[in-house]
Design a protein around this motif. Sequence first.
Motif, PDB file in Angstrom:
ATOM      1  N   MET A   1      27.484  34.584  10.022  1.00  0.00           N
ATOM      2  CA  MET A   1      26.559  34.729   8.911  1.00  0.00           C
ATOM      3  C   MET A   1      27.348  34.636   7.603  1.00  0.00           C
ATOM      4  N   LEU A   2      26.907  33.749   6.726  1.00  0.00           N
ATOM      5  CA  LEU A   2      27.621  33.499   5.478  1.00  0.00           C
ATOM      6  C   LEU A   2      27.738  34.758   4.614  1.00  0.00           C
ATOM      7  N   GLN A   3      26.671  35.547   4.527  1.00  0.00           N
ATOM      8  CA  GLN A   3      26.707  36.732   3.678  1.00  0.00           C
ATOM      9  C   GLN A   3      27.813  37.700   4.104  1.00  0.00           C
ATOM     10  N   ALA A   4      27.930  37.938   5.382  1.00  0.00           N
ATOM     11  CA  ALA A   4      28.962  38.845   5.882  1.00  0.00           C
ATOM     12  C   ALA A   4      30.351  38.269   5.614  1.00  0.00           C
ATOM     13  N   ARG A   5      30.503  36.966   5.815  1.00  0.00           N
ATOM     14  CA  ARG A   5      31.799  36.327   5.571  1.00  0.00           C
ATOM     15  C   ARG A   5      32.193  36.430   4.101  1.00  0.00           C
ATOM     16  N   LEU A   6      31.230  36.219   3.210  1.00  0.00           N
ATOM     17  CA  LEU A   6      31.519  36.343   1.778  1.00  0.00           C
ATOM     18  C   LEU A   6      31.908  37.763   1.424  1.00  0.00           C
ATOM     19  N   PHE A   7      31.169  38.723   1.940  1.00  0.00           N
ATOM     20  CA  PHE A   7      31.460  40.123   1.649  1.00  0.00           C
ATOM     21  C   PHE A   7      32.847  40.495   2.173  1.00  0.00           C
ATOM     22  N   ASP A   8      33.191  40.008   3.355  1.00  0.00           N
ATOM     23  CA  ASP A   8      34.518  40.271   3.915  1.00  0.00           C
ATOM     24  C   ASP A   8      35.615  39.593   3.105  1.00  0.00           C
ATOM     25  N   THR A   9      35.305  38.444   2.501  1.00  0.00           N
ATOM     26  CA  THR A   9      36.270  37.705   1.698  1.00  0.00           C
ATOM     27  C   THR A   9      36.580  38.428   0.391  1.00  0.00           C
ATOM     28  N   LEU A  10      35.641  39.223  -0.080  1.00  0.00           N
ATOM     29  CA  LEU A  10      35.810  39.949  -1.337  1.00  0.00           C
ATOM     30  C   LEU A  10      36.812  41.082  -1.120  1.00  0.00           C
ATOM     31  N   LEU A  11      38.024  40.888  -1.592  1.00  0.00           N
ATOM     32  CA  LEU A  11      39.118  41.823  -1.306  1.00  0.00           C
ATOM     33  C   LEU A  11      39.171  42.966  -2.327  1.00  0.00           C
ATOM     34  N   ILE A  12      38.114  43.757  -2.305  1.00  0.00           N
ATOM     35  CA  ILE A  12      38.055  44.985  -3.100  1.00  0.00           C
ATOM     36  C   ILE A  12      37.487  46.072  -2.200  1.00  0.00           C
ATOM     37  N   ALA A  13      37.531  47.310  -2.675  1.00  0.00           N
ATOM     38  CA  ALA A  13      36.981  48.417  -1.900  1.00  0.00           C
ATOM     39  C   ALA A  13      35.481  48.226  -1.723  1.00  0.00           C
ATOM     40  N   LYS A  14      34.962  48.671  -0.600  1.00  0.00           N
ATOM     41  CA  LYS A  14      33.537  48.564  -0.306  1.00  0.00           C
ATOM     42  C   LYS A  14      32.925  49.964  -0.283  1.00  0.00           C
ATOM     43  N   GLY A  15      31.761  50.090  -0.885  1.00  0.00           N
ATOM     44  CA  GLY A  15      31.042  51.347  -0.885  1.00  0.00           C
ATOM     45  C   GLY A  15      30.263  51.520  -2.173  1.00  0.00           C
ATOM     46  N   PRO A  16      29.447  52.567  -2.235  1.00  0.00           N
ATOM     47  CA  PRO A  16      28.656  52.806  -3.444  1.00  0.00           C
ATOM     48  C   PRO A  16      29.532  53.332  -4.573  1.00  0.00           C
ATOM     49  N   SER A  17      29.125  53.031  -5.781  1.00  0.00           N
ATOM     50  CA  SER A  17      29.874  53.511  -6.943  1.00  0.00           C
ATOM     51  C   SER A  17      29.486  54.942  -7.253  1.00  0.00           C
ATOM     52  N   LEU A  18      30.457  55.783  -7.282  1.00  0.00           N
ATOM     53  CA  LEU A  18      30.234  57.185  -7.616  1.00  0.00           C
ATOM     54  C   LEU A  18      31.141  57.565  -8.779  1.00  0.00           C
ATOM     55  N   VAL A  19      31.072  56.785  -9.836  1.00  0.00           N
ATOM     56  CA  VAL A  19      31.860  56.975 -11.054  1.00  0.00           C
ATOM     57  C   VAL A  19      33.354  56.921 -10.729  1.00  0.00           C
ATOM     58  N   ASN A  20      33.741  55.821 -10.118  1.00  0.00           N
ATOM     59  CA  ASN A  20      35.146  55.599  -9.785  1.00  0.00           C
ATOM     60  C   ASN A  20      35.824  54.795 -10.887  1.00  0.00           C
ATOM     61  N   THR A  21      37.134  54.784 -10.857  1.00  0.00           N
ATOM     62  CA  THR A  21      37.883  53.980 -11.822  1.00  0.00           C
ATOM     63  C   THR A  21      38.345  52.668 -11.216  1.00  0.00           C
ATOM     64  N   PHE A  22      37.973  52.405  -9.983  1.00  0.00           N
ATOM     65  CA  PHE A  22      38.351  51.155  -9.332  1.00  0.00           C
ATOM     66  C   PHE A  22      37.095  50.375  -8.951  1.00  0.00           C
ATOM     67  N   THR A  23      37.252  49.071  -8.775  1.00  0.00           N
ATOM     68  CA  THR A  23      36.131  48.186  -8.491  1.00  0.00           C
ATOM     69  C   THR A  23      35.624  48.396  -7.072  1.00  0.00           C
ATOM     70  N   LEU A  24      34.310  48.416  -6.943  1.00  0.00           N
ATOM     71  CA  LEU A  24      33.651  48.586  -5.653  1.00  0.00           C
ATOM     72  C   LEU A  24      32.541  47.559  -5.497  1.00  0.00           C
ATOM     73  N   ALA A  25      32.258  47.187  -4.272  1.00  0.00           N
ATOM     74  CA  ALA A  25      31.129  46.318  -3.970  1.00  0.00           C
ATOM     75  C   ALA A  25      30.399  46.879  -2.763  1.00  0.00           C
ATOM     76  N   SER A  26      29.086  46.701  -2.760  1.00  0.00           N
ATOM     77  CA  SER A  26      28.305  47.145  -1.606  1.00  0.00           C
ATOM     78  C   SER A  26      27.082  46.258  -1.455  1.00  0.00           C
ATOM     79  N   PRO A  27      26.636  46.063  -0.218  1.00  0.00           N
ATOM     80  CA  PRO A  27      25.420  45.277  -0.004  1.00  0.00           C
ATOM     81  C   PRO A  27      24.220  46.095  -0.473  1.00  0.00           C
ATOM     82  N   TYR A  28      23.597  45.660  -1.544  1.00  0.00           N
ATOM     83  CA  TYR A  28      22.564  46.432  -2.231  1.00  0.00           C
ATOM     84  C   TYR A  28      21.426  46.883  -1.318  1.00  0.00           C
TER      85      TYR A  28
END
Length: 75
Positions: free
Chosen positions: A1-28
């Motif tokens: 599945m392309l969506q999963a492959r793209l998300f895996d390709t994104l080399l940043i932390a994964k998870g919801p943003s809880l006022v962090n100082t580092f970049t995060l991504a999560s499947p909305y």
Amino acid sequence: MLQARLFDTLLIAKGPSLVNTFTLASPYIILANYVQLDWAESFGVKMYIVSGSVGREDTDVLIKVFARMLKVADG
């Protein structure tokens, strides 16, 4: 599945943003409507939307990380 492959390709932390100082991504849709995926999609919320919050990393590094993901998306 392309969506999963793209998300895996994104080399940043994964998870919801809880006022962090580092970049995060999560499947909305997964975070907002996990038990109601079909319902959310009926309103046009697509499975491949990624929610992100940009942190304090070097801008050039973040641009390279996201550009890599977009290159994979482009084929």
